[in-house]
Design an enzyme around this catalytic site. Structure first.
Site, PDB file in Angstrom:
ATOM      1  CG  HIS A 157       0.012 -11.026  -4.986  1.00  0.00           C
ATOM      2  ND1 HIS A 157      -0.925 -11.162  -3.999  1.00  0.00           N
ATOM      3  CD2 HIS A 157      -0.674 -10.891  -6.146  1.00  0.00           C
ATOM      4  CE1 HIS A 157      -2.138 -11.086  -4.520  1.00  0.00           C
ATOM      5  NE2 HIS A 157      -2.020 -10.928  -5.822  1.00  0.00           N
ATOM      6  CG  ASP A 158       0.947 -11.556  -0.506  1.00  0.00           C
ATOM      7  OD1 ASP A 158       1.786 -11.062   0.251  1.00  0.00           O
ATOM      8  OD2 ASP A 158       0.240 -10.864  -1.286  1.00  0.00           O
ATOM      9  N   GLY A 176      -2.617 -15.480  -6.197  1.00  0.00           N
ATOM     10  CA  GLY A 176      -2.180 -14.823  -4.984  1.00  0.00           C
ATOM     11  C   GLY A 176      -2.691 -15.492  -3.713  1.00  0.00           C
TER      12      GLY A 176
END
Length: 262
Positions: A120-121, A138
């Protein structure tokens, strides 16, 4: 549009008429796919995922799945993939989180080999190569023209500068400055990524200045602040040919909060 009869494409998905979808692939309702993209068999593309033009997804990839953050509560975060990327077998690219930018981003012209993970991200720029089993935790940010060796793990929130090269089976727990080659266990800066720079048509003058930057950072015994001041003093040398590269390095160092690979 060439969709295999065994594929399941949700009526809400937006696919260009030239998109190809292989056998047994599943595409969810919030997915958008641009012209010329080819999705192989047995892929799953879900979530709020937007994919650009002329990408190729090989079989068994999982694209846009819920992230692996325990704080995630079902928010409509996104995954955005640019143009002309190649994503090989068994890759996993997750959506972002509201605790960060809410978006995982893969730029253009990247080569993502088998079993890679983009958490994520994560943000990846353009023309990068991730070898097999590279795993990005992440919030990792990767610049442009970066090469990441196979079986490499990058700790969350690390930053990898433009034109850097990370060797095989590395454990990256600090930022990797632009233009550097790093490898080993523990990880260390070894040299300038000269081969990569030559492939991208860097002049001998630019490479010469970047070699001086490397020495100032890693071979002269300077503190980081001393090295930054000495690097700044290189502006104007070689007719200013590398002034942009000097600025790239200084901007990267100024933004580093986790320290750099030594």
């Amino acid at each position: 549009m060439a969709i295999h009869p065994t594929a399941i494409v949700d009526p809400g998905a937006q696919l260009d008429s030239s998109v190809e979808v292989g056998a047994y692939t599943l595409i969810g309702p919030h997915v958008k796919i641009g012209a010329g993209t080819k999705v192989g068999p047995h892929c799953v593309i879900e979530g709020h995922t937007t994919i650009g033009r002329d990408n190729t997804f090989f079989q068994f990839s999982s694209i846009g799945a819920v992230n692996q953050d325990k704080k995630y509560a079902g928010e409509p975060t996104t995954l955005v993939i640019g143009d002309r990327n190649t994503i090989r077998e068994f890759c996993t690219l997750n959506v972002g989180t509201v605790q960060d930018r809410g978006e995982t981003t893969l730029g253009n012209d990247n080569w993502i080999m088998a079993y890679c993970h983009l958490a994520h991200d994560v943000v990846i720029g353009n023309e990068c190569v991730l070898a097999n089993n590279a795993t990005l935790a992440g919030h990792v940010h990767v610049g442009n023209h970066v090469t990441i060796g196979g079986l490499t793990g990058i700790l969350q929130r690390m930053r990898i500068g433009d034109h850097a090269m990370i060797g095989f089976q590395a454990h990256v727990a600090q930022d990797v400055p632009p233009f550097m080659t790093v490898d080993g266990n523990p990880l260390a800066a070894r040299a300038v990524n000269v081969v990569g720079l030559k492939r991208r048509d860097f002049s001998a003058e630019r490479i010469g200045v970047i070699r001086q930057i490397y020495k100032l950072l890693y071979r002269m015994g300077h503190t980081l602040d001393e090295a930054k001041a000495a690097i700044a003093a290189l502006r104007g040398t070689e007719g200013g040919a590398a002034d942009g590269d000097i600025d790239t390095m200084l901007t990267f160092l100024a933004a580093s909060t986790r320290g750099i690979v030594r």
